[in-house]
Design a protein around this motif. Structure first.
Motif, PDB file in Angstrom:
ATOM      1  N   ILE A 143     -17.688  32.770 -22.335  1.00 43.48           N
ATOM      2  CA  ILE A 143     -18.108  33.783 -21.362  1.00 43.48           C
ATOM      3  C   ILE A 143     -18.829  33.113 -20.192  1.00 43.48           C
ATOM      4  CG2 ILE A 143     -19.644  35.752 -20.985  1.00 43.48           C
ATOM      5  CD1 ILE A 143     -19.059  36.603 -23.874  1.00 43.48           C
ATOM      6  N   GLN A 144     -19.706  32.191 -20.503  1.00 49.41           N
ATOM      7  CA  GLN A 144     -20.384  31.440 -19.446  1.00 49.41           C
ATOM      8  C   GLN A 144     -19.376  30.643 -18.623  1.00 49.41           C
ATOM      9  OE1 GLN A 144     -22.971  28.124 -20.602  1.00 49.41           O
ATOM     10  NE2 GLN A 144     -24.486  28.823 -19.097  1.00 49.41           N
ATOM     11  N   GLY A 145     -18.363  30.108 -19.290  1.00 52.74           N
ATOM     12  CA  GLY A 145     -17.326  29.358 -18.589  1.00 52.74           C
ATOM     13  C   GLY A 145     -16.598  30.210 -17.573  1.00 52.74           C
ATOM     14  N   VAL A 146     -16.273  31.438 -17.930  1.00 51.83           N
ATOM     15  CA  VAL A 146     -15.603  32.335 -16.990  1.00 51.83           C
ATOM     16  C   VAL A 146     -16.529  32.661 -15.823  1.00 51.83           C
ATOM     17  CG1 VAL A 146     -14.627  34.653 -16.701  1.00 51.83           C
ATOM     18  CG2 VAL A 146     -14.023  33.282 -18.709  1.00 51.83           C
ATOM     19  N   GLN A 147     -17.801  32.843 -16.101  1.00 56.11           N
ATOM     20  CA  GLN A 147     -18.775  33.052 -15.023  1.00 56.11           C
ATOM     21  C   GLN A 147     -18.762  31.871 -14.059  1.00 56.11           C
ATOM     22  OE1 GLN A 147     -22.275  33.635 -17.556  1.00 56.11           O
ATOM     23  NE2 GLN A 147     -22.450  35.734 -16.817  1.00 56.11           N
ATOM     24  N   HIS A 148     -18.733  30.672 -14.602  1.00 58.48           N
ATOM     25  CA  HIS A 148     -18.721  29.469 -13.759  1.00 58.48           C
ATOM     26  C   HIS A 148     -17.434  29.372 -12.944  1.00 58.48           C
ATOM     27  CE1 HIS A 148     -21.837  27.287 -16.520  1.00 58.48           C
ATOM     28  NE2 HIS A 148     -22.405  28.166 -15.716  1.00 58.48           N
ATOM     29  N   ILE A 149     -16.325  29.710 -13.563  1.00 59.63           N
ATOM     30  CA  ILE A 149     -15.040  29.664 -12.853  1.00 59.63           C
ATOM     31  C   ILE A 149     -15.055  30.635 -11.676  1.00 59.63           C
ATOM     32  CG2 ILE A 149     -12.585  30.236 -13.039  1.00 59.63           C
ATOM     33  CD1 ILE A 149     -12.759  29.177 -15.962  1.00 59.63           C
ATOM     34  N   VAL A 150     -15.481  31.860 -11.929  1.00 58.57           N
ATOM     35  CA  VAL A 150     -15.529  32.869 -10.865  1.00 58.57           C
ATOM     36  C   VAL A 150     -16.469  32.424  -9.740  1.00 58.57           C
ATOM     37  CG1 VAL A 150     -16.296  35.215 -10.306  1.00 58.57           C
ATOM     38  CG2 VAL A 150     -14.894  34.803 -12.352  1.00 58.57           C
TER      39      VAL A 150
END
Length: 209
Positions: free
Chosen positions: A84-91
């Motif tokens: 979930i944190q990874g998707v936040q970082h990607i966005v």
């Protein structure tokens, strides 16, 4: 097109990398363990990194034209806050560097989707895979709140079957039998098409045989 694939070492991710290269894309595979990428190609760049590390994600996304994510839970039946944190970082990195197109692999098991399916999908799978479905719902919400040109792809149960090119897709399609499947190779083909096809922009198509 310059594309970066997150989750590139997974079964679907490897299909996306291979098919993307065959289609002439310059592909960056973002992985924790580069040894898992055995494919060699002049248009392939393998970047070692962890999606928990924003700087590594941001560095890899710079100069890309599109992002494909097949990030999923590392362990079934458990929440995975790192992804979930990874998707936040990607966005965040995409918005910062004005990389607009994001194609994200979710699941037909999110609540918004599974209400259209039968008893097994509505009552059994949510119990077995509750945490995984909950994580995907959270990640979908993060993407929907972004300023990106996104497509959220919701495949049914995945198999390791061959690429057939024969599958159904749409926002409201349902199982043609008790349970439906689709090969990861066909999902990869569909996701790569979303890089330039505007049909499902800002939408969440389902894909199944």
């Amino acid at each position: 097109m310059n594309i970066i694939v997150f989750g590139a070492s997974g079964a679907t991710g490897q299909q996306i990398v291979s098919q993307g290269l065959s289609a002439g894309h310059s592909v960056t595979a973002f992985v924790r363990n580069p040894e898992k990428i055995t494919l060699q190609h002049q248009l392939l760049r393998v970047v070692q990194g962890n999606v928990k590390n924003y700087k590594e994600v941001e560095s890899a996304i710079q100069k890309q034209q599109a992002v494909i994510s097949t990030l999923g839970v590392s362990k079934t039946f458990r929440h995975d806050p790192d992804v979930i944190q990874g998707v936040q970082h990607i966005v965040k990195a995409m918005e910062k560097h004005q990389v607009k197109r994001l194609v994200y692999q979710s699941t037909f098991g999110v609540p918004e989707c599974r209400v259209d399916f039968g008893f097994f999908a509505q009552n059994v799978l949510p119990v077995l895979l509750h945490k995984e479905f909950q994580d995907h719902t959270h990640k979908e919400n993060l993407i929907r709140k972004s300023h990106l040109d996104f497509v959220i792809v919701r495949p049914v149960m995945l198999t390791n079957g061959p690429r057939t090119g024969k599958y159904r897709h749409g926002e409201k399609i349902v199982f043609s039998s008790l349970i439906s499947t689709i090969s990861r190779a066909d999902v990869a083909e569909f996701m790569l098409r979303q890089l330039s096809d505007p049909t499902y922009l800002y939408k969440a198509p389902r894909v199944m045989q």
